[in-house]
Design an enzyme around this catalytic site. Structure first.
Site, mmCIF file in Angstrom:
data_model
loop_
_atom_site.group_PDB
_atom_site.id
_atom_site.type_symbol
_atom_site.label_atom_id
_atom_site.label_comp_id
_atom_site.label_asym_id
_atom_site.label_seq_id
_atom_site.Cartn_x
_atom_site.Cartn_y
_atom_site.Cartn_z
ATOM 1 N N TYR A 1 0.820 -1.218 0.000
ATOM 2 C CA TYR A 1 0.000 0.000 0.000
ATOM 3 C C TYR A 1 0.854 1.269 0.000
ATOM 4 O O TYR A 1 0.390 2.339 -0.368
ATOM 5 C CB TYR A 1 -0.934 0.028 1.209
ATOM 6 C CG TYR A 1 -2.036 -1.003 1.178
ATOM 7 C CD1 TYR A 1 -2.307 -1.751 0.042
ATOM 8 C CD2 TYR A 1 -2.812 -1.236 2.301
ATOM 9 C CE1 TYR A 1 -3.316 -2.693 0.024
ATOM 10 C CE2 TYR A 1 -3.829 -2.179 2.298
ATOM 11 C CZ TYR A 1 -4.071 -2.903 1.154
ATOM 12 O OH TYR A 1 -5.079 -3.840 1.137
ATOM 13 N N LYS B 1 3.440 -15.356 2.280
ATOM 14 C CA LYS B 1 3.434 -16.102 1.020
ATOM 15 C C LYS B 1 4.887 -16.366 0.629
ATOM 16 O O LYS B 1 5.350 -16.044 -0.468
ATOM 17 C CB LYS B 1 2.682 -15.314 -0.060
ATOM 18 C CG LYS B 1 2.308 -16.134 -1.294
ATOM 19 C CD LYS B 1 1.364 -17.283 -0.990
ATOM 20 C CE LYS B 1 0.973 -18.002 -2.307
ATOM 21 N NZ LYS B 1 0.279 -19.276 -2.031
ATOM 22 N N ASP C 1 -3.149 -18.079 1.525
ATOM 23 C CA ASP C 1 -4.294 -18.748 0.907
ATOM 24 C C ASP C 1 -4.843 -19.837 1.820
ATOM 25 O O ASP C 1 -6.063 -19.987 1.984
ATOM 26 C CB ASP C 1 -3.945 -19.296 -0.477
ATOM 27 C CG ASP C 1 -2.600 -20.005 -0.525
ATOM 28 O OD1 ASP C 1 -1.841 -19.978 0.471
ATOM 29 O OD2 ASP C 1 -2.291 -20.591 -1.578
ATOM 30 N N ASP D 1 -5.412 -6.914 5.754
ATOM 31 C CA ASP D 1 -6.622 -6.244 5.305
ATOM 32 C C ASP D 1 -7.673 -7.271 4.899
ATOM 33 O O ASP D 1 -8.847 -7.188 5.282
ATOM 34 C CB ASP D 1 -6.270 -5.328 4.126
ATOM 35 C CG ASP D 1 -7.380 -4.354 3.769
ATOM 36 O OD1 ASP D 1 -8.446 -4.398 4.403
ATOM 37 O OD2 ASP D 1 -7.168 -3.547 2.849
ATOM 38 N N ASP E 1 -11.115 -8.825 7.430
ATOM 39 C CA ASP E 1 -12.495 -8.721 6.955
ATOM 40 C C ASP E 1 -13.151 -10.096 6.862
ATOM 41 O O ASP E 1 -14.354 -10.241 7.120
ATOM 42 C CB ASP E 1 -12.541 -8.028 5.593
ATOM 43 C CG ASP E 1 -12.406 -6.517 5.705
ATOM 44 O OD1 ASP E 1 -12.312 -6.010 6.838
ATOM 45 O OD2 ASP E 1 -12.375 -5.835 4.675
#
Length: 360
Positions: free
Chosen positions: A141, A192, A225, A249, A253
């Site tokens: 970001y 990852k 994942d 993020d 959620d």
């Protein structure tokens, strides 16, 4: 010792839910020995209306001087036509950056009374209590270079850069470990590392910090994942999750949907000294603003997090959380919550929590 607390009601339902949080703080001061000075200031669209900026200079000065900041919500359709640099959301990003709020704590706790409202079967989520610690000021970001360019063949190409330095990884790992020390002492680092160089460094640094500084913490690793899949398959396997900005993020959620309503989810964003900005996870909900329909419990639970993490008042935090559980057990529900025996509005829900605190 008296604490300075800055209230930033913001936009939409923000003023309504912050008013109920203030009611709770007033009762804690009247009945339970909390000493605090409360101030209010505009931010977001309210900041733009007041001073032409989503984060007015006067608001930032008050935030820097405060021991903790409680925010309602920012944004609304009436501001959508503004230039991007002065839209309400820029005020939230700016205050996080100006205060150095690098660590985002998002608990996902399912109150027993709301188990039937979760997206998952009650037996899968009953007793859920996990915490996601998200790095908030680094990663893709904020990484440079970024932009949109035209390739030699005429195609446009968008690009962003995922960057993490050792120091950024060290400090978020320390924050997550300290949180785990107050819980079950289990930490899952999500990355990852099988395909991303930044994740490879992330995993290496996390392992080093835990081994050298927190050997009593049980550390595990999980690819993002798989972590997303495990959150909806067996979420109670997690205690504390630590991860980068992008993954955090998304996963936070995802975890939010396990608790029955986003209206129940508080959050904290902390600096290196433990000073924080506290806010509900939900947005400004302009479609119900001013209708006494918003759920104030996420904001009230954000007060509990503020008491625990910034004000050193863990016992008072437990009192607030117990009061919230009590009103749910009494059957009170705002419009976003299923079940219960009586539908109430924003003000009545806040009053009910305050009365439970006043009673004991």
């Amino acid at each position: 010792m008296s604490h300075k607390i800055l209230l930033l009601p913001g936009d939409g339902i923000g003023p309504e839910i912050v008013a109920e949080a203030r009611r709770v703080l007033d009762v804690l001061c009247e009945c339970h020995g909390l000493r605090c000075e409360l101030e209010e200031a505009p931010i977001g669209g309210a900041g733009y209306d007041a001073a032409g900026q989503p984060l007015p200079a006067a608001t930032l000065d008050l935030a820097r001087a405060a021991d903790a900041v409680l925010l309602g919500a920012v944004g609304g359709p009436r501001y959508d036509a503004l230039p991007r640099e002065v839209r309400p959301e820029r005020g939230l990003l700016a205050i996080r950056a100006e205060l150095g709020l690098f660590g985002n704590l998002r608990p996902a706790i399912l109150f027993p009374q709301l188990a039937a409202a979760s997206a998952l079967r009650p037996e899968v989520v009953s007793g859920l209590d996990l915490l996601i610690v998200r790095e908030l000021t680094g990663g893709i970001y904020f990484g440079e270079p970024r932009g949109v360019r035209t390739l030699p063949d005429g195609q446009r190409q968008g690009f962003d850069t995922e960057l993490y330095s050792e120091s950024e990884i060290v400090r978020i790992t320390r924050l997550a470990c300290r949180a785990a020390e107050q819980r079950q002492r289990r930490l899952c680092s999500v990355d990852k590392a099988n395909v991303l160089e930044s994740s490879g460094l992330w995993r290496e640094v996390v392992e080093g910090v835990v081994e050298q500084e927190f050997p009593h913490i049980e550390l595990s690793h999980m690819y993002v994942d798989n972590a997303a899949m495990q959150l909806v398959r067996a979420p109670k396997q997690f205690d504390v999750i630590v991860t980068g900005n992008l993954f955090g993020d998304i996963l936070s959620d995802c975890a939010a949907q396990l608790t029955g309503s986003i209206g129940m989810l508080p959050s904290a964003s902390l600096d290196e000294q433990g000073k924080g900005l506290y806010e509900p996870v939900h947005g400004s909900a302009p479609d119900i603003a001013g209708q006494d329909r918003a759920n104030p419990l996420a904001t009230i639970l954000s007060v509990a997090m503020m008491l625990r993490y910034s004000l050193g008042a863990g016992e008072l935090a437990e009192r607030v959380e117990a009061a919230v559980a009590g009103v749910l057990a009494d059957g009170l529900r705002t419009a976003d919550l299923q079940g219960g025996t009586r539908r109430v509005g924003t003000r009545e829900m806040g009053e009910a929590v305050a009365e439970r605190l006043r009673a004991g």
